[in-house]
Write an enzyme that holds these catalytic residues in place. Structure first.
Site, PDB file in Angstrom:
ATOM      1  N   ASP A 175       1.516   9.101   3.210  1.00  0.00           N
ATOM      2  CA  ASP A 175      -0.617   8.049   2.597  1.00  0.00           C
ATOM      3  C   ASP A 175      -1.310   8.888   2.018  1.00  0.00           C
ATOM      4  O   ASP A 175      -2.015  10.029   2.333  1.00  0.00           O
ATOM      5  CB  ASP A 175      -0.076   7.247   3.776  1.00  0.00           C
ATOM      6  CG  ASP A 175      -1.363   5.773   3.569  1.00  0.00           C
ATOM      7  OD1 ASP A 175      -1.287   5.222   2.858  1.00  0.00           O
ATOM      8  OD2 ASP A 175      -2.645   6.164   4.642  1.00  0.00           O
ATOM      9  N   ASP A 223      -5.272   7.349   1.524  1.00  0.00           N
ATOM     10  CA  ASP A 223      -6.210   6.901   1.740  1.00  0.00           C
ATOM     11  C   ASP A 223      -6.236   6.522   4.123  1.00  0.00           C
ATOM     12  O   ASP A 223      -4.798   5.542   4.421  1.00  0.00           O
ATOM     13  CB  ASP A 223      -7.056   5.428   1.868  1.00  0.00           C
ATOM     14  CG  ASP A 223      -7.019   5.652   0.731  1.00  0.00           C
ATOM     15  OD1 ASP A 223      -6.870   6.633  -0.011  1.00  0.00           O
ATOM     16  OD2 ASP A 223      -7.297   4.852  -0.139  1.00  0.00           O
TER      17      ASP A 223
END
Length: 520
Positions: free
Chosen positions: A359, A361
């Site tokens: 992922d 952020d």
């Protein structure tokens, strides 16, 4: 739209909000149903607030279950057989007050039914003598009939002003369905090759059983993997013949599954080998790398659309004939396709690498809540350790939800620029992002596995040997969805997840865990 004169100087524009109630008539074959999915998605995009009901035969209805673009599924079952049954169904539809009907099915029956139901706007191809029953009969000339079936259904919508941006079918599965399918194959060696030797349309579409078995045996010998043989109840004899010829780890699933179970089990295969059939279309719609065999039919019309789909086709002069059975009774088109030809297609799809999916952020960089300014972009210092994973042969791939793009809060160009930093400075091999909103019905927004499946197709990744690192529960659900190992890092939004396989402090600790796991 209504304009009311409030005074001589002011005109007030009042928009009357009306919810469309749209009936969509589904087609009657599983493969064709899969090929209508992009059209249904486009219809939903054009009418985001509409109530969309799908009228479908019971044997294809499961293809559309859990589809976010459909509000209701109404089964057209045996209770509506014959003229009296059609009148009964037409009356039931009339009571539901649909104002539009979109007919994906070509049959005269489909047009007659919505005409009898007095649906005001009736849209479909003007063919099969049904134009007088339609309010919008779209021309269906020779050029339209030569379109790939996916484009055939999309063209119908294009002709009524609905534009399309995505033509890739996607079948949505619940996590529980995926896990249940994975449990069926528990204990089998990977990679797992699924074989579908049947074709409901007719014997002319079926490759030779002994050659399916030859390919399966070679697959086991060269990869150490396993085989699952699929098929419907009508194809159980063919499937059993192939199954008995295979020596090694194998499962016979023919005639034992519901359609939803079949869809989930195909999604769990590393590769699918299939004739041109419903399961073939299911294969690319769930993102499974696919080798498809075409003899009597044409891949230009019904070929697979997946990014890791290979077509092996006959060069016989009589192909394609579109016959259910071979007139010459020698199946020359299928006989000309050798086991070596097919195995080379399968071999090119065998997963070779493992990857770590990240992922963005909250995992690789600070979560700025819809990151859209360089001054808010801050990479975590521990990202410097990711190179250690590459030295051990792991690919580094980003997978990020970016719904801010759809919401108008984030510039897509900025998103690409941020992702490029990880590609150029941190050695990432690829970086995927989903620009859609949570209700767009796409297959790429996490926890849906689309981004990982696209990466698998492009890079021949073994997802069951891979990892997903993220700071949110949705990342851990993504890992569960594909059967990878999920590692939650405590640098972002969530501090726990019941779906995580491991919880670690930060990226540095995650790298250590993966390296240790590989050493063990």
């Amino acid at each position: 739209m209504l304009y009311c004169n409030i005074s001589t100087n002011v005109k007030l524009k009042i928009e009357i909000m009306k919810t469309d109630k749209i009936l969509v008539r589904a087609v009657n074959w599983v493969g064709d149903s899969v090929m209508t999915l992009p059209a249904i998605k486009a219809l939903r995009a054009a009418y985001p607030k509409a109530e969309i009901t799908l009228l479908a035969r019971p044997f294809v209805a499961p293809v559309f279950e859990k589809n976010l673009c459909i509000d209701h599924i109404l089964e057209y079952d045996d209770a509506y057989k014959g003229l009296s049954g059609k009148l009964k169904l037409a009356n039931a539809l009339k009571k539901k007050n649909f104002n539009k009907a979109v007919l994906l099915q070509n049959a005269f029956d489909a047009a007659l039914l919505v005409f009898l139901a007095a649906i005001p706007e009736r849209i479909g191809y003007g063919r099969d003598a049904r134009s007088p029953l339609l309010t919008n009969a779209v021309p269906c000339g020779a050029a339209v009939k030569k379109l790939h079936h996916i484009d055939y259904y999309l063209h119908l919508l294009d002709e009524i002003g609905i534009k399309v941006s995505d033509r890739q079918p996607f079948i949505k599965l619940a996590l529980e369905e995926r896990v249940a399918a994975r449990q069926v194959f528990e204990g089998l060696n990977r990679p797992l090759l699924g074989i579908n030797p049947g074709a409901a349309y007719g014997s002319a579409k079926r490759w030779l059983p002994e050659r399916f078995a030859d390919v399966a045996q070679r697959f086991i010998k060269e990869t150490g993997g396993s085989i699952v043989v699929f098929g419907g109840k009508a194809e159980a004899v063919i499937a059993d013949d192939i199954f008995k010829r295979i020596h090694g780890q194998k499962i016979l699933a023919a005639g034992k599954n519901s359609l939803r179970e079949l869809i989930a089990q195909i999604s769990e295969c590393d590769i699918l080998l299939s004739n041109d059939s419903g399961p073939m279309h299911i294969g690319y719609a769930v993102g499974t790398p696919l080798t498809a065999i075409f003899g009597s039919t044409s891949p230009e019309l019904t070929g697979p659309q997946g990014k890791a789909s290979i077509v092996i086709r006959s060069d016989a002069e009589c192909s394609p004939c579109f016959k259910r059975t071979c007139n010459d009774r020698n199946l020359k088109c299928m006989d000309s396709i050798t086991a070596d030809m097919v195995y080379e297609g399968v071999k090119s799809l065998i997963p070779q690498r493992k990857a770590v999916f990240f992922d963005r952020d909250g995992t690789l960089c600070k979560d700025a809540h819809y990151l859209n300014r360089w001054e808010d972009f801050e990479v975590f210092p521990d990202a410097a350790h990711l190179g250690e994973l590459k030295k051990k042969g792991c690919m580094l791939i980003g997978v990020s939800n970016q719904s801010g793009i759809a919401r108008g809060l984030v510039d897509e160009g900025f998103t690409k620029a941020v992702n490029n930093i990880f590609l150029e400075k941190y050695g990432f091999d690829d970086f995927y992002y989903c620009p859609h909103g949570p209700h767009d019905g796409c297959g790429c927004r996490k926890p849906e596995p689309g981004m990982i499946l696209d990466a698998r197709a492009r890079h021949q990744i073994s997802v069951k040997d891979s990892y997903v690192i993220g700071d949110k529960d949705v990342d851990m659900l993504l890992a569960k969805s594909v059967g990878a190992k999920g590692i939650l890092v405590l640098t972002g939004q969530h501090k726990e997840s019941r779906h995580a396989d491991l919880v670690v402090k930060d990226l540095k600790e995650a790298v250590k865990v993966i390296l240790k796991d590989g050493a063990d």
